[in-house]
Motif scaffolding. Structure first.
Motif, PDB file in Angstrom:
ATOM      1  N   UNK A 382      13.315  58.023  54.551  1.00 50.82           N
ATOM      2  CA  UNK A 382      13.955  57.141  53.560  1.00 50.82           C
ATOM      3  C   UNK A 382      15.284  57.706  53.088  1.00 50.82           C
ATOM      4  N   UNK A 383      16.277  56.833  52.956  1.00 46.67           N
ATOM      5  CA  UNK A 383      17.555  57.203  52.371  1.00 46.67           C
ATOM      6  C   UNK A 383      17.537  56.976  50.875  1.00 46.67           C
ATOM      7  N   UNK A 384      18.708  57.106  50.250  1.00 50.39           N
ATOM      8  CA  UNK A 384      18.781  57.025  48.794  1.00 50.39           C
ATOM      9  C   UNK A 384      18.376  55.642  48.281  1.00 50.39           C
ATOM     10  N   UNK A 385      18.958  54.601  48.848  1.00 49.19           N
ATOM     11  CA  UNK A 385      18.670  53.244  48.378  1.00 49.19           C
ATOM     12  C   UNK A 385      17.225  52.852  48.638  1.00 49.19           C
ATOM     13  N   UNK A 386      16.681  53.327  49.757  1.00 45.40           N
ATOM     14  CA  UNK A 386      15.341  52.921  50.159  1.00 45.40           C
ATOM     15  C   UNK A 386      14.236  53.383  49.241  1.00 45.40           C
ATOM     16  N   UNK A 387      14.462  54.486  48.502  1.00 43.50           N
ATOM     17  CA  UNK A 387      13.372  55.014  47.682  1.00 43.50           C
ATOM     18  C   UNK A 387      13.185  54.265  46.367  1.00 43.50           C
ATOM     19  N   UNK A 388      14.107  53.359  46.042  1.00 44.00           N
ATOM     20  CA  UNK A 388      13.888  52.567  44.825  1.00 44.00           C
ATOM     21  C   UNK A 388      14.063  51.072  45.041  1.00 44.00           C
ATOM     22  N   UNK A 389      14.557  50.656  46.203  1.00 42.88           N
ATOM     23  CA  UNK A 389      14.770  49.224  46.386  1.00 42.88           C
ATOM     24  C   UNK A 389      14.476  48.728  47.794  1.00 42.88           C
ATOM     25  N   UNK A 391      12.422  49.028  51.820  1.00 47.64           N
ATOM     26  CA  UNK A 391      11.074  48.876  52.374  1.00 47.64           C
ATOM     27  C   UNK A 391      10.181  50.053  51.985  1.00 47.64           C
ATOM     28  N   UNK A 392      10.758  51.254  51.942  1.00 50.94           N
ATOM     29  CA  UNK A 392       9.966  52.428  51.567  1.00 50.94           C
ATOM     30  C   UNK A 392       9.430  52.296  50.150  1.00 50.94           C
ATOM     31  N   UNK A 393      10.271  51.757  49.249  1.00 53.79           N
ATOM     32  CA  UNK A 393       9.827  51.541  47.869  1.00 53.79           C
ATOM     33  C   UNK A 393       8.707  50.511  47.821  1.00 53.79           C
ATOM     34  N   UNK A 394       8.901  49.388  48.470  1.00 51.04           N
ATOM     35  CA  UNK A 394       7.934  48.293  48.386  1.00 51.04           C
ATOM     36  C   UNK A 394       6.589  48.681  48.994  1.00 51.04           C
TER      37      UNK A 394
END
Length: 410
Positions: A382-389, A391-394
């Motif tokens: 996961x990159x920076x954006x992915x950990x809060x918004x 697919x990784x977050x969801x």
């Protein structure tokens, strides 16, 4: 006047490009142009459409666009976006769902103040709203705040968070995303010393620079490579005459945006070139993937000069949070005083903004907290954006965070 002239020059360049885009779009839309079909005219109109939209978004605060949420009863419930606490530099906003009983999970989402509006967390809000009674910090654009309102630096930011937490009460769970993570940790420690009964039940820190030196990135390298004098001379400008905050010293959002884009210039150039080609072929739409992302990404806000400079000086250069030496309103904040607030750190394996190691450092600072109250998750790939918004977050992180909240609900 030099600082004000620079600000107005940037705004002039923005409006000029917006006008050029609108003009090109209008030329390509002339009925006479249809008499002589020409790919060049179609491309010109498409370039104008993409250019006008891009530069106009830079001066507009996006709307939340959240009108309904599906309740446990399977029905759509209207969502009111109410200002719970109104302050000069930022509001506490409540997403109030009509016709739904108050949810047992009461969550305060602390949004970043790093050049974008709180709406950057729109997808995060949408994902949490069905399961939580949700509040968020909505920071104001510094260009719209009169000089008479005074300064706003990292200490003021921390005290805002303290006030918001006290207002919501001790049964809240706090989630801080990126930039506010160290200051949210400090605000929690401040409450632990000043008003222990007002502490939140849990604190989740997502991709924040608790200890920037733990894992260097381009952001931390930049902070170390320039002096504060150079930074103030090159980055700080005064708001021009167009806005209510005329004369206020700020770090302009347009300057921040140029820095964001330069970090991945080739990727952004390709994205815009592809969008122009799609628009020329009639394949682009108002809410396609490109527009959905860039309408938010390009919408930037100014930060007060004090906040920007004190963040670089005290959080990145001085490492005051990392060394547990942070002072607020003359009072030293001891993170070790946090003894009963469960703390979870979340990092992304490929985060190039707050690299792995920076956020988890919070757990070592919580010396008064038993290991049973500490948790950590590193999201693979996961990159920076992915950990809060993303697919990784969801799919992965959100369920873990909700479980963590439930485990520490008291």
């Amino acid at each position: 006047m030099r600082l004000m002239a620079s600000y107005d020059l940037m705004e002039t360049l923005r409006t000029t490009n917006q006008w050029l885009g609108a003009s090109a779009q209008a030329m390509g839309a002339y009925p006479a142009a249809a008499l002589m079909p020409n790919p060049a005219l179609q491309w010109l109109a498409a370039w104008g459409e993409v250019t006008e939209r891009s530069f106009s978004r830079m001066a507009t605060k996006p709307d939340w666009g959240i009108t309904t949420v599906v309740g446990e009863d399977g029905r759509d419930h209207l969502v009111d976006i109410d200002i719970e606490v109104n302050k000069a530099f930022g509001d506490l906003v409540h997403f109030k769902v009509q016709g739904r009983e108050e949810m047992p999970r009461k969550v305060l989402l602390v949004a970043p103040m790093s050049g974008h509006y709180a709406t950057l967390l729109r997808s995060t809000v949408i994902s949490l709203l069905p399961d939580c009674e949700l509040y968020i910090t909505d920071w104001h654009n510094a260009r719209d705040i009169p000089v008479s309102e005074g300064k706003f630096d990292v200490e003021d930011y921390t005290l805002y968070l303290v006030e918001f937490m006290k207002h919501l009460g001790p049964d809240i769970h706090v989630i801080a995303v990126c930039q506010p993570a160290p200051l949210t940790l400090a605000a929690t420690a401040y409450l632990a010393q000043d008003d222990p009964k007002a502490q939140p039940r849990s604190l989740t820190l997502i991709g924040g620079p608790i200890n920037p030196d733990a894992a260097p990135t381009d952001v931390t390298d930049f902070g170390r490579s320039v002096t504060m004098g150079q930074l103030e001379h090159s980055m700080i400008q005064r708001v021009g005459f167009k806005y209510k905050g005329v004369g206020r010293k700020v770090y302009p959002g347009l300057l921040q945006l140029s820095s964001f884009i330069s970090m991945n210039a080739e990727t952004h150039a390709t994205a815009f070139s592809d969008q122009i080609n799609r628009a020329a072929k009639g394949e682009a739409s108002d809410h396609d993937r490109h527009n959905k992302f860039y309408d938010e990404y390009l919408a930037v806000m100014d930060m007060t000069a004090e906040f920007y400079l004190s963040t670089v000086d005290r959080i990145f250069k001085g490492l005051e949070i990392a060394k547990n030496e942070f002072v607020v309103a003359g009072k030293k904040v001891d993170i070790g005083q946090i003894t009963n607030v469960a703390v979870k750190a979340v990092e992304g394996e490929k985060d190039d903004i707050s690299a792995p190691g920076q956020c988890v450092a919070a757990l070592d600072l919580c010396t008064g907290l038993p290991d049973s109250k500490k948790a950590f998750h590193l999201e693979p790939g996961a990159g920076h954006y992915g950990i809060f918004a993303g697919k990784s977050w969801r799919n992965n992180i959100r369920p873990l965070v909700l479980d963590f909240i439930d485990e520490n609900a008291g």
